[in-house]
Design an enzyme around this catalytic site. Structure first.
Site, mmCIF file in Angstrom:
data_model
loop_
_atom_site.group_PDB
_atom_site.id
_atom_site.type_symbol
_atom_site.label_atom_id
_atom_site.label_comp_id
_atom_site.label_asym_id
_atom_site.label_seq_id
_atom_site.Cartn_x
_atom_site.Cartn_y
_atom_site.Cartn_z
ATOM 1 N N LYS A 99 43.748 44.219 44.930
ATOM 2 C CA LYS A 99 43.671 45.679 44.725
ATOM 3 C C LYS A 99 42.638 45.900 43.629
ATOM 4 C CE LYS A 99 44.787 49.129 42.815
ATOM 5 N NZ LYS A 99 43.765 50.006 42.197
ATOM 6 N N GLU B 121 46.624 39.493 31.885
ATOM 7 C CA GLU B 121 45.504 39.482 30.932
ATOM 8 C C GLU B 121 45.248 40.937 30.566
ATOM 9 O OE1 GLU B 121 42.350 37.211 32.811
ATOM 10 O OE2 GLU B 121 43.422 35.343 32.443
ATOM 11 N N CYS C 220 37.196 43.276 27.289
ATOM 12 C CA CYS C 220 38.497 43.091 26.633
ATOM 13 C C CYS C 220 38.385 42.226 25.389
ATOM 14 C CB CYS C 220 39.473 42.468 27.609
ATOM 15 S SG CYS C 220 38.945 40.855 28.187
ATOM 16 N N GLU D 173 43.226 50.252 20.882
ATOM 17 C CA GLU D 173 42.101 49.806 21.709
ATOM 18 C C GLU D 173 41.361 51.039 22.235
ATOM 19 O OE1 GLU D 173 42.640 48.354 25.811
ATOM 20 O OE2 GLU D 173 41.474 46.597 25.249
#
Ligand code: NAD
Ligand code: 6OD
Length: 496
Positions: free
Chosen positions: A188, A264, A298, A400
């Site tokens: 996906k 992750e 990331c 973040e």
């Protein structure tokens, strides 16, 4: 409608790829794919219904019982090499597709995203051939003894849920090892970046990967393909890259049926610059770790800690370099910074630019929307931004942001900066800049992160463990760590 070739740039139709065939969603629902460079329409994405996802999972399950399941490791490994070669052969198409979806500069995508798409198949093709097995010889009371050996088998159908920041790289990082281990996958892709996952279906068919081994379903998360896939009872394990919040939802879904997860997720990564660092290298590396991919990595740095004696020098040098970054068209090879992924993400990043000022930051550079020209005015552009002077609990220092920005703060001692580095719910990556090897080792061993680079950033050996601690993730992938996740082991104990 079957086996439709996509054109990767404009007016494309992004079909689901199920059982070796391209097809629209059974509900007829579509949504737009827009290019963040100028907001123009790239194409239309066919959303998969629950029924389509079920078809994809059934096709994957059937593939495991078909020719794919009967292949030897050597045959599978050869097939993975063929996939990698075909990606290389069609690298221009993959590049155009990735650039249209993300707006990232071709100079970046042609060096990182697309070559890694191919490398992710080769490295795990090699790993699966070379991994040794476990064997234990044991004594038994009757003196005849027993032997134990561990067999590896594929886990089954793997659900692969992907983000938008490095679409081909991060998707193949999961699909490569999953297929190397003999699993079948249902991918996906992010709703923002459907193109390269869709194009990879053509590659699979060209090289003769049996139908049903690689499937792609398009859509969103909740109430759409993401949720349909992660809650499907015939999905045996889920591998996910994306936001921590989403990972929590996926972990809950995976609890039903006790399915394994590899997560992750997000980060708020520190860079630590000691006064004895090679300053040219530290500036060059921090420029990349803060601004590469417009800060949408990331592993990227959003908190920079600099030893006080070199703080002013570091801030002014980084600011001068960042001020010189060239924003522009992705196909212009002098472009260094692209747009953010979408207008929605731009609003999020800009909200932190505003909050930084409200919370007392000194804005060293940037802080707003750049003056773009012509069609680029319609794109998701933001200025590269550097702040100083924020408190350690200010939201731009704790959250973040995933944009081209960082906060720089001075520190005085090693103990202090280790505590600052660890003062976050996340634990993904860090970069430490020093020429003192003992200090480098001491600091790296005390930072609570899955990845610590010393005098470098994003230097990747794909055999090494990759993943995060704390809210940044569960599990490690890379090399044998991927093989652990994508296989089940059976211990065979033979009494002699
Ligand atoms: P996201 O979590 O919003 O979306 C990722 C994927 O999950 C998308 O395909 C989305 O459709 C799907 N999804 C969303 N909700 C879902 C649900 N309830 N069930 C199933 N699927 C669902 O992440 P993003 O915005 O695409 O990516 C940016 C984030 O990814 C950042 O937080 C970044 O740090 C993280 N990231 C982490 C790593 C890593 O290796 N640790 C790598 C890249 C990106
Ligand atoms: O290099 C890799 O394997 C990897 N997974 C990189 C992740 C980057 C995050 O944005």
């Amino acid at each position: 409608m079957s086996n439709t070739s996509i054109t990767a740039t404009r007016n494309a139709e992004f079909f689901n790829f199920i059982d070796g065939t391209y097809r629209p969603g059974s509900s007829g629902s579509t949504f737009e794919n827009r290019c963040p460079v100028d907001g123009s329409l790239v194409g239309s994405i066919h959303e998969a219904s629950a029924e389509d996802v079920n078809d994809a999972v059934s096709a994957a399950k059937a593939a495991l019982d078909g020719p794919w399941g009967a292949m030897t490791i050597a045959e599978r490994s050869d097939m993975l090499y063929a996939i990698a070669d075909e990606i290389d052969r069609r690298s221009d198409e993959f590049l155009a597709a990735e650039v249209a979806d993300t707006g990232k500069p071709v100079t970046l995508a042609s060096h990182i995203d697309i070559p890694r798409g191919a490398a992710n198949f080769r490295v795990f093709a090699d790993a699966v051939k070379n991994v040794p097995g476990e064997f234990f010889d044991m004594a038994t009371p009757d003196g005849t003894g027993a032997i134990n050996y561990a067999l590896r088998s594929p886990k089954g159908v793997i659900g692969v849920i992907c983000p938008w920041n490095l679409p081909l790289l991060l998707m193949t990082w999961k699909v490569g090892p999953a297929l190397a281990c003999g699993n079948a996958v249902v991918v996906k892709p992010s709703e923002e970046t459907p193109a390269t996952a869709t194009l990879l279906g053509e590659v699979m068919n060209t090289v003769g990967v049996p139908k049903g081994v690689y499937n792609v379903v398009h859509g969103f998360g909740p109430g759409s393909a993401g949720e349909f896939l992660t809650t499907h009872p015939d999905v045996d394990a889920i591998t996910f890259t994306g936001e921590t919040r989403t990972g929590e939802a996926i972990m809950k879904a995976a609890a039903v049926g006790v399915r394994d997860v590899s997560l992750e997720m997000g980060g708020k990564n520190p860079a630590i610059i000691f006064a004895d660092a090679d300053m040219d290298a530290a500036i060059e590396g921090t420029m990349r770790s803060v601004f590469a991919n417009c800060g949408q990595v990331c592993l990227g740095t959003e908190r920079v800690y600099v030893e006080r004696s070199v703080f002013e020098e570091f801030v002014s040098r980084l600011a001068a370099e960042a001020n010189g970054l060239k924003l522009g068209e992705p196909n212009d090879t002098s472009t260094q910074l692209g747009p953010l992924i979408s207008e929605e993400h731009r609003q999020k990043v800009l909200s932190y630019y505003e909050r930084a000022v409200e919370e007392g930051a000194t804005v060293v550079i940037g802080g707003g929307i750049p003056a773009m020209e012509g069609a680029l005015v319609g794109g998701a552009w933001v200025e590269p931004t550097i702040w100083t002077g924020l408190a350690d609990d200010a939201s731009p220092v704790t959250d973040e942001i995933f944009g081209p920005c960082c906060h720089i703060r001075p520190f005085d001692t090693e103990e202090e900066v280790i505590a600052l580095g660890n003062d976050t719910p996340y634990g993904l990556a860090a970069a430490v800049w020093t020429q003192n090897a003992s200090r480098a080792h001491r600091v790296a061993s005390k930072l609570n992160v899955g990845l610590c680079w010393v005098n470098s950033w994003f230097l990747r050996d794909l055999r090494t463990p990759f993943g995060g601690m704390k809210a940044s993730g569960i599990g490690r992938e890379g090399g044998v760590h991927s093989l652990e996740f994508y296989t089940e082991t059976t211990n065979v104990c033979i009494k002699l």
